[in-house]
Design a protein around this motif. Structure first.
Motif, mmCIF file in Angstrom:
data_model
loop_
_atom_site.group_PDB
_atom_site.id
_atom_site.type_symbol
_atom_site.label_atom_id
_atom_site.label_comp_id
_atom_site.label_asym_id
_atom_site.label_seq_id
_atom_site.Cartn_x
_atom_site.Cartn_y
_atom_site.Cartn_z
ATOM 1 N N ARG A 15 0.839 -1.207 0.000
ATOM 2 C CA ARG A 15 0.000 0.000 0.000
ATOM 3 C C ARG A 15 0.869 1.251 0.000
ATOM 4 N NH1 ARG A 15 -4.421 0.195 4.264
ATOM 5 N NH2 ARG A 15 -5.806 -0.292 2.543
ATOM 6 N N ALA A 16 1.912 1.271 0.848
ATOM 7 C CA ALA A 16 2.807 2.429 0.904
ATOM 8 C C ALA A 16 3.504 2.621 -0.444
ATOM 9 C CB ALA A 16 3.835 2.248 2.018
ATOM 10 N N PHE A 17 3.947 1.519 -1.064
ATOM 11 C CA PHE A 17 4.609 1.619 -2.363
ATOM 12 C C PHE A 17 3.662 2.160 -3.425
ATOM 13 C CE2 PHE A 17 5.607 -0.348 -6.480
ATOM 14 C CZ PHE A 17 6.862 0.208 -6.697
ATOM 15 N N VAL A 18 2.436 1.639 -3.454
ATOM 16 C CA VAL A 18 1.453 2.098 -4.443
ATOM 17 C C VAL A 18 1.124 3.569 -4.213
ATOM 18 C CG1 VAL A 18 -0.948 1.827 -5.186
ATOM 19 C CG2 VAL A 18 0.495 -0.178 -4.920
ATOM 20 N N GLN A 19 0.997 3.958 -2.949
ATOM 21 C CA GLN A 19 0.705 5.368 -2.665
ATOM 22 C C GLN A 19 1.864 6.264 -3.090
ATOM 23 O OE1 GLN A 19 -0.305 5.370 1.494
ATOM 24 N NE2 GLN A 19 -2.500 5.112 1.084
ATOM 25 N N SER A 20 3.102 5.823 -2.842
ATOM 26 C CA SER A 20 4.249 6.638 -3.257
ATOM 27 C C SER A 20 4.319 6.728 -4.782
ATOM 28 C CB SER A 20 5.556 6.086 -2.691
ATOM 29 O OG SER A 20 5.891 4.853 -3.311
ATOM 30 N N GLN A 21 4.019 5.621 -5.463
ATOM 31 C CA GLN A 21 3.990 5.652 -6.929
ATOM 32 C C GLN A 21 2.891 6.576 -7.429
ATOM 33 O OE1 GLN A 21 6.093 4.240 -9.186
ATOM 34 N NE2 GLN A 21 7.322 3.747 -7.404
ATOM 35 N N GLN A 22 1.756 6.548 -6.744
ATOM 36 C CA GLN A 22 0.652 7.423 -7.146
ATOM 37 C C GLN A 22 1.039 8.887 -6.951
ATOM 38 O OE1 GLN A 22 -2.878 6.999 -4.809
ATOM 39 N NE2 GLN A 22 -4.115 8.250 -6.166
ATOM 40 N N GLU A 36 2.593 13.942 -9.250
ATOM 41 C CA GLU A 36 3.540 15.061 -9.342
ATOM 42 C C GLU A 36 4.061 15.209 -10.770
ATOM 43 O OE1 GLU A 36 6.491 14.210 -6.405
ATOM 44 O OE2 GLU A 36 5.234 14.904 -4.737
ATOM 45 N N ALA A 37 4.394 14.078 -11.420
ATOM 46 C CA ALA A 37 4.869 14.140 -12.804
ATOM 47 C C ALA A 37 3.770 14.683 -13.720
ATOM 48 C CB ALA A 37 5.313 12.759 -13.266
ATOM 49 N N PHE A 38 2.539 14.248 -13.491
ATOM 50 C CA PHE A 38 1.414 14.736 -14.298
ATOM 51 C C PHE A 38 1.216 16.234 -14.100
ATOM 52 C CE2 PHE A 38 -3.184 15.639 -14.586
ATOM 53 C CZ PHE A 38 -3.372 15.341 -15.916
ATOM 54 N N MET A 39 1.287 16.670 -12.844
ATOM 55 C CA MET A 39 1.113 18.103 -12.569
ATOM 56 C C MET A 39 2.254 18.914 -13.179
ATOM 57 S SD MET A 39 -1.760 18.318 -11.172
ATOM 58 C CE MET A 39 -1.844 19.966 -10.545
ATOM 59 N N ALA A 40 3.483 18.393 -13.133
ATOM 60 C CA ALA A 40 4.616 19.105 -13.730
ATOM 61 C C ALA A 40 4.417 19.211 -15.241
ATOM 62 C CB ALA A 40 5.923 18.383 -13.411
ATOM 63 N N ARG A 41 3.972 18.133 -15.850
ATOM 64 C CA ARG A 41 3.738 18.162 -17.293
ATOM 65 C C ARG A 41 2.591 19.102 -17.634
ATOM 66 N NH1 ARG A 41 3.791 13.471 -21.661
ATOM 67 N NH2 ARG A 41 3.497 14.859 -23.419
ATOM 68 N N LEU A 42 1.557 19.095 -16.821
ATOM 69 C CA LEU A 42 0.421 19.996 -17.032
ATOM 70 C C LEU A 42 0.858 21.451 -16.889
ATOM 71 C CD1 LEU A 42 -2.615 19.883 -17.593
ATOM 72 C CD2 LEU A 42 -2.995 19.910 -15.134
ATOM 73 N N ASP A 43 1.725 21.725 -15.890
ATOM 74 C CA ASP A 43 2.257 23.082 -15.727
ATOM 75 C C ASP A 43 3.083 23.482 -16.943
ATOM 76 O OD1 ASP A 43 1.052 23.401 -13.283
ATOM 77 O OD2 ASP A 43 2.849 22.873 -12.112
ATOM 78 N N ALA A 44 3.909 22.565 -17.458
ATOM 79 C CA ALA A 44 4.724 22.865 -18.639
ATOM 80 C C ALA A 44 3.825 23.139 -19.847
ATOM 81 C CB ALA A 44 5.670 21.703 -18.935
ATOM 82 N N LEU A 45 2.777 22.326 -20.002
ATOM 83 C CA LEU A 45 1.852 22.553 -21.115
ATOM 84 C C LEU A 45 1.126 23.883 -20.969
ATOM 85 C CD1 LEU A 45 0.318 18.994 -21.620
ATOM 86 C CD2 LEU A 45 1.816 20.222 -23.186
ATOM 87 N N GLU A 46 0.756 24.223 -19.739
ATOM 88 C CA GLU A 46 0.073 25.499 -19.496
ATOM 89 C C GLU A 46 1.001 26.665 -19.832
ATOM 90 O OE1 GLU A 46 -2.498 27.629 -15.958
ATOM 91 O OE2 GLU A 46 -1.086 26.045 -15.438
ATOM 92 N N THR A 47 2.272 26.534 -19.416
ATOM 93 C CA THR A 47 3.256 27.581 -19.717
ATOM 94 C C THR A 47 3.440 27.710 -21.230
ATOM 95 O OG1 THR A 47 4.384 27.094 -17.645
ATOM 96 C CG2 THR A 47 5.615 28.332 -19.277
ATOM 97 N N HIS A 48 3.548 26.568 -21.899
ATOM 98 C CA HIS A 48 3.704 26.567 -23.350
ATOM 99 C C HIS A 48 2.469 27.175 -24.025
ATOM 100 C CE1 HIS A 48 5.190 25.291 -27.229
ATOM 101 N NE2 HIS A 48 4.034 24.651 -27.469
ATOM 102 N N LEU A 49 1.282 26.808 -23.539
ATOM 103 C CA LEU A 49 0.045 27.346 -24.098
ATOM 104 C C LEU A 49 -0.043 28.853 -23.874
ATOM 105 C CD1 LEU A 49 -2.642 26.738 -25.496
ATOM 106 C CD2 LEU A 49 -3.617 26.334 -23.240
#
Length: 153
Positions: free
Chosen positions: A99-106, A111-124
Motif C-alpha cells: 500500500r505504501a509503495f502504491v501510494q508513493s507511486q501514485q 507530481e509528474a502529471f502536474m509538472a507536465r500539465l504546468d509545462a503545457l500550461e506555460t507553453h500554451l
C-alpha cells in the motif's frame, strides 16, 4: 468396530469362558517351582492372575501412549497456530508495504502529471502571447496602411 478391538475382545471373552468352565482344573493345587523355591499352589489361578496383570499393564501402557500422543498433538496444534499467526502478520506487513509503495507511486505519478500539465500550461500561455503579439502586429500594420492610404471623399 475396529478389527483389532474385535480380536482383542474375542480373546478376552475366550479366556473368560475357558476360566469359568474349567475353574476346577485351574484351582487344583500343584507343585510350582521358581527355580530355587518350590511351593504348592493352584498353577491355573497363578497363570490367570499373571494374564490379568499383563492385561492391566498393557491397558495402562496404551493409555499413557495415547495421552502422550494427545499432548504432542496439542503442542503441534499450538505451534501451527503460532506459525499461522506469524504468516498472517507477515502477509499483513507485505500488504502494508505494498500500500505504501502504491501510494508513493501514485504521488510520484501525480507530481509528474502536474509538472507536465504546468509545462503545457506555460507553453500554451506563451503560444497565446505570441498569437496576441502577432495579431497586434497585423492590426498595427493594417492601421498604418489604412492611415497612409489616400482618403477619397
Amino acid at each position: 468396530m475396529n478389527p483389532r478391538t474385535l480380536v482383542l475382545l474375542l480373546t478376552v471373552a475366550l479366556i473368560t469362558v475357558l476360566a469359568v468352565f474349567n475353574w476346577n482344573a485351574l484351582a487344583t493345587p500343584s507343585e510350582v517351582s521358581l527355580g530355587l523355591l518350590s511351593f504348592e499352589a493352584p498353577l491355573g489361578v497363578l497363570m490367570l492372575g499373571l494374564t490379568v496383570l499383563l492385561g492391566i499393564f498393557f491397558v495402562a501402557y496404551v493409555l499413557s501412549l495415547q495421552g502422550s500422543v494427545l499432548l504432542e498433538t496439542r503442542r503441534h496444534a499450538k505451534e501451527m497456530q503460532a506459525q499461522r499467526e506469524l504468516a498472517d502478520k507477515a502477509e499483513a506487513s507485505r500488504f502494508t508495504e505494498l500500500r505504501a509503495f502504491v501510494q508513493s507511486q501514485q504521488v510520484q505519478s501525480q507530481e509528474a502529471f502536474m509538472a507536465r500539465l504546468d509545462a503545457l500550461e506555460t507553453h500554451l500561455m506563451a503560444r497565446a502571447q505570441e498569437s496576441d503579439n502577432s495579431a497586434a502586429a497585423y492590426i498595427g500594420q493594417l492601421e498604418q496602411q489604412i492611415g497612409r492610404a489616400p482618403r477619397q471623399g
